[in-house]
Design a protein around this motif. Structure first.
Motif, mmCIF file in Angstrom:
data_model
loop_
_atom_site.group_PDB
_atom_site.id
_atom_site.type_symbol
_atom_site.label_atom_id
_atom_site.label_comp_id
_atom_site.label_asym_id
_atom_site.label_seq_id
_atom_site.Cartn_x
_atom_site.Cartn_y
_atom_site.Cartn_z
ATOM 1 N N LYS A 52 0.834 -1.211 0.000
ATOM 2 C CA LYS A 52 0.000 0.000 0.000
ATOM 3 C C LYS A 52 0.865 1.256 0.000
ATOM 4 O O LYS A 52 0.548 2.241 -0.680
ATOM 5 C CB LYS A 52 -0.923 -0.017 1.218
ATOM 6 N N VAL A 53 1.949 1.223 0.756
ATOM 7 C CA VAL A 53 2.852 2.372 0.793
ATOM 8 C C VAL A 53 3.482 2.597 -0.581
ATOM 9 O O VAL A 53 3.521 3.726 -1.091
ATOM 10 C CB VAL A 53 3.953 2.173 1.860
ATOM 11 N N VAL A 54 3.973 1.531 -1.187
ATOM 12 C CA VAL A 54 4.612 1.655 -2.498
ATOM 13 C C VAL A 54 3.606 2.119 -3.545
ATOM 14 O O VAL A 54 3.920 2.956 -4.404
ATOM 15 C CB VAL A 54 5.261 0.314 -2.913
ATOM 16 N N HIS A 55 2.390 1.599 -3.474
ATOM 17 C CA HIS A 55 1.356 2.001 -4.424
ATOM 18 C C HIS A 55 1.063 3.492 -4.302
ATOM 19 O O HIS A 55 0.957 4.210 -5.317
ATOM 20 C CB HIS A 55 0.085 1.185 -4.174
ATOM 21 N N GLU A 56 0.944 3.987 -3.077
ATOM 22 C CA GLU A 56 0.648 5.403 -2.884
ATOM 23 C C GLU A 56 1.809 6.276 -3.341
ATOM 24 O O GLU A 56 1.616 7.346 -3.935
ATOM 25 C CB GLU A 56 0.321 5.673 -1.414
ATOM 26 N N ALA A 57 3.035 5.811 -3.062
ATOM 27 C CA ALA A 57 4.209 6.549 -3.538
ATOM 28 C C ALA A 57 4.221 6.610 -5.064
ATOM 29 O O ALA A 57 4.505 7.655 -5.665
ATOM 30 C CB ALA A 57 5.481 5.891 -3.019
ATOM 31 N N PHE A 58 3.901 5.493 -5.677
ATOM 32 C CA PHE A 58 3.834 5.407 -7.139
ATOM 33 C C PHE A 58 2.825 6.419 -7.679
ATOM 34 O O PHE A 58 3.086 7.121 -8.668
ATOM 35 C CB PHE A 58 3.442 3.980 -7.519
ATOM 36 N N GLY B 43 2.835 10.115 -13.768
ATOM 37 C CA GLY B 43 3.290 9.435 -14.976
ATOM 38 C C GLY B 43 4.771 9.116 -14.981
ATOM 39 O O GLY B 43 5.188 8.071 -15.485
ATOM 40 N N VAL B 44 5.595 10.011 -14.399
ATOM 41 C CA VAL B 44 7.033 9.751 -14.438
ATOM 42 C C VAL B 44 7.403 8.517 -13.618
ATOM 43 O O VAL B 44 8.460 7.919 -13.834
ATOM 44 C CB VAL B 44 7.840 10.975 -13.944
ATOM 45 N N GLY B 45 6.533 8.145 -12.675
ATOM 46 C CA GLY B 45 6.817 6.962 -11.870
ATOM 47 C C GLY B 45 6.825 5.681 -12.672
ATOM 48 O O GLY B 45 7.403 4.676 -12.243
ATOM 49 N N THR B 46 6.194 5.708 -13.836
ATOM 50 C CA THR B 46 6.139 4.505 -14.675
ATOM 51 C C THR B 46 7.388 4.343 -15.524
ATOM 52 O O THR B 46 7.533 3.340 -16.227
ATOM 53 C CB THR B 46 4.914 4.551 -15.603
ATOM 54 N N THR B 47 8.287 5.316 -15.470
ATOM 55 C CA THR B 47 9.488 5.251 -16.300
ATOM 56 C C THR B 47 10.674 4.732 -15.492
ATOM 57 O O THR B 47 10.698 4.803 -14.263
ATOM 58 C CB THR B 47 9.841 6.649 -16.851
ATOM 59 N N ARG B 48 11.688 4.251 -16.219
ATOM 60 C CA ARG B 48 12.902 3.779 -15.562
ATOM 61 C C ARG B 48 13.747 4.926 -15.005
ATOM 62 O O ARG B 48 14.704 4.698 -14.281
ATOM 63 C CB ARG B 48 13.738 2.963 -16.562
ATOM 64 N N GLU B 49 13.380 6.154 -15.340
ATOM 65 C CA GLU B 49 14.132 7.313 -14.859
ATOM 66 C C GLU B 49 14.016 7.451 -13.347
ATOM 67 O O GLU B 49 14.927 7.946 -12.679
ATOM 68 C CB GLU B 49 13.614 8.580 -15.546
ATOM 69 N N TYR B 50 12.887 7.028 -12.792
ATOM 70 C CA TYR B 50 12.635 7.135 -11.358
ATOM 71 C C TYR B 50 12.575 5.726 -10.747
ATOM 72 O O TYR B 50 11.898 4.843 -11.282
ATOM 73 C CB TYR B 50 11.326 7.875 -11.090
ATOM 74 N N PRO B 51 13.242 5.504 -9.639
ATOM 75 C CA PRO B 51 13.351 4.143 -9.092
ATOM 76 C C PRO B 51 12.089 3.622 -8.423
ATOM 77 O O PRO B 51 12.059 2.451 -8.031
ATOM 78 C CB PRO B 51 14.485 4.276 -8.060
ATOM 79 N N ILE B 52 11.042 4.455 -8.320
ATOM 80 C CA ILE B 52 9.844 3.981 -7.635
ATOM 81 C C ILE B 52 9.199 2.816 -8.377
ATOM 82 O O ILE B 52 8.590 1.931 -7.775
ATOM 83 C CB ILE B 52 8.833 5.138 -7.439
ATOM 84 N N GLU B 53 9.336 2.773 -9.710
ATOM 85 C CA GLU B 53 8.724 1.662 -10.456
ATOM 86 C C GLU B 53 9.391 0.338 -10.111
ATOM 87 O O GLU B 53 8.737 -0.709 -10.077
ATOM 88 C CB GLU B 53 8.747 1.930 -11.960
ATOM 89 N N LYS B 54 10.686 0.356 -9.809
ATOM 90 C CA LYS B 54 11.375 -0.866 -9.396
ATOM 91 C C LYS B 54 10.868 -1.330 -8.031
ATOM 92 O O LYS B 54 10.640 -2.533 -7.812
ATOM 93 C CB LYS B 54 12.885 -0.638 -9.346
ATOM 94 N N LEU B 55 10.676 -0.390 -7.106
ATOM 95 C CA LEU B 55 10.148 -0.761 -5.791
ATOM 96 C C LEU B 55 8.750 -1.367 -5.916
ATOM 97 O O LEU B 55 8.400 -2.303 -5.199
ATOM 98 C CB LEU B 55 10.113 0.454 -4.869
#
Length: 427
Positions: free
Chosen positions: A368-374, A379-391
């Motif tokens: 839930k925490v990771v989802h909310e951060a995402f 939109g930038v969270g879906t890119t490899r530029e930001y590490p949140i998508e890996k988490l």
């Protein structure tokens, strides 16, 4: 006792949130592990995440460097045993959390690598301790046709009446002096493609069949050097997340192991298995607490950088609510993880359904925490530029690994039934 303050100030806070004061030794260990997580685990995990599974385990891969680098830190289980129980448990939990903050896949790999050694130490078998020393380990439990069924202990309540138990596709013939192993593990053996030694729990035939009078499979727990004749591997799994953690099946074709390598035979098997699973679940929880904390910290930083509606995201009330809720959940995961670890370590009658259920609480809240951060990254969270998508990808498998959430909670309900029958919560 109530303590009055003479002025208003901000609360004490550290890497692991709102801690009670840490001892000097605890602070030093925490800072060392945090530096290791930041400078070694996170960049290495990011690099491995972009490689194929076969590249990760190939000779010369940077993956193998993590074991030597971690060994330099001198983190020894004996250290925890020498400390007062509460201090040792807190320090063990903080170490696992920092590793999970750096990279949860590598944190799991490091923890599992020492599993056979820890079992050998618990069994008090020096020959096996020496055998495991300096080797990458793995834990073999599930099999292709025996996934969650390996969790079945109570045949009367948890299995169709009159039906034989699931014997699995990996089993051993236990003789006078040796154990002969045939079959295969599941593809979900963590460190399976790279391990040099395994602690394996499997069905067994002691000469009187593979099932007891209630239809429950007999078993054996044995430490197996994986360079023996007859051992082979499948291809490492390509996964959506935890890509820095190699996983894959291991095959056994008439693999012969000395019987003295067993750590639990017929009558000791289920007690030993319950102890090992309890230990595993309790160690997994602080790792994913670390992942949740990493996601919260990334979101907090981004909200101080990104503008919407003419102001920084952090200046919007709804953003503050969302961050506050995320921090609340991180604190919840940490508290649950530590309680679970304390129960597994200090209780004389720990039980895997308890620690596994606590792992469900931690991983569900972490997700839930990771989802909310995402969501906050947009939109930038879906890119490899930001590490949140890996988490996000790393968090998702945690709801399945080491016990799928729904199945584990169902068995916690079964445990309620068993305890009630013994008089618990029964006025």
């Amino acid at each position: 006792m109530l303590q009055f303050k003479t002025e208003l100030n901000l609360p004490d806070v550290g890497l692991t949130g709102f801690e009670t004061p840490l001892a000097e030794e605890e602070c030093a260990v925490q800072e060392t592990l945090h530096r290791f997580a930041k400078e070694v685990l996170r960049p290495l995990g990011t690099a491995l995440d972009k490689m194929t599974a076969e590249q990760v385990v190939a000779q010369g891969s940077p993956f193998y460097s993590v074991f030597a680098e971690f060994a330099k830190l001198g983190v020894d289980p004996a250290l925890f045993a020498s400390l007062p129980p509460e201090t040792g448990l807190r320090m063990e939990s903080m170490i696992a959390e920092e590793l999970g903050w750096g990279d949860s896949g590598l944190a799991l790999s490091l923890g599992i690598a020492s599993f056979p050694m820890q079992v050998a130490l618990a069994a008090g078998k020096q020959e096996l301790v020496d055998l495991c020393a300096g080797r990458i380990g793995c834990w073999i439990g599930t099999q292709p046709d025996r996934g969650s069924d390996f969790q079945v202990f109570d045949m009367e309540r948890d299995w169709p009446q009159g039906a034989p138990g699931n014997q699995g596709s990996l089993w051993a013939k236990v003789g006078v002096d040796e154990i002969v192993i045939n079959g295969q593990s599941s593809a979900w053996v963590s460190n399976g493609p790279v391990a040099q030694v395994a602690i394996a729990y499997m069905g067994a035939d002691y000469g009187d069949g593979r099932l007891d009078k209630n239809g429950r499979p007999h078993g054996v727990a044995v430490i197996i050097p994986l360079d023996l004749p007859g051992v082979s591997r499948g291809k490492p799994l390509e996964k959506i997340g935890l890509r820095a953690l190699p996983q894959g099946e291991i095959y056994f074709d008439n693999v012969r192991v000395p019987k003295r390598f067993a750590v639990a035979l017929k009558d000791e098997y289920y007690g030993s298995f319950a102890s090992v699973w309890s230990h595993a679940g309790a160690h997994t929880s602080p790792i994913f607490t670390g992942l949740a904390r990493a996601a919260f910290e990334m979101a907090l930083q981004y909200c101080h950088e990104r503008k919407q509606g003419g102001r920084l995201l952090i200046d919007h009330q709804l953003t503050r609510y969302r961050l506050g809720d995320m921090l609340r959940r991180v604190e919840l995961t940490r508290a649950t993880a530590r309680r679970s670890l304390a129960f597994a370590r200090l209780s004389k009658r720990c039980h895997p359904y308890v620690t596994a259920a606590n792992k469900v609480t931690v991983t569900e809240e972490a997700m839930k925490v990771v989802h909310e951060a995402f969501q906050l990254f947009g939109g930038v969270g879906t890119t490899r530029e930001y590490p949140i998508e890996k988490l996000f990808r790393d968090a998702r498998p945690s709801l399945i690994g080491d016990g799928e959430s729904y199945t584990v909670i169902m068995r916690l309900g079964l445990l309620c039934q068993q305890l009630y029958a013994e008089g618990w919560s029964n006025p």
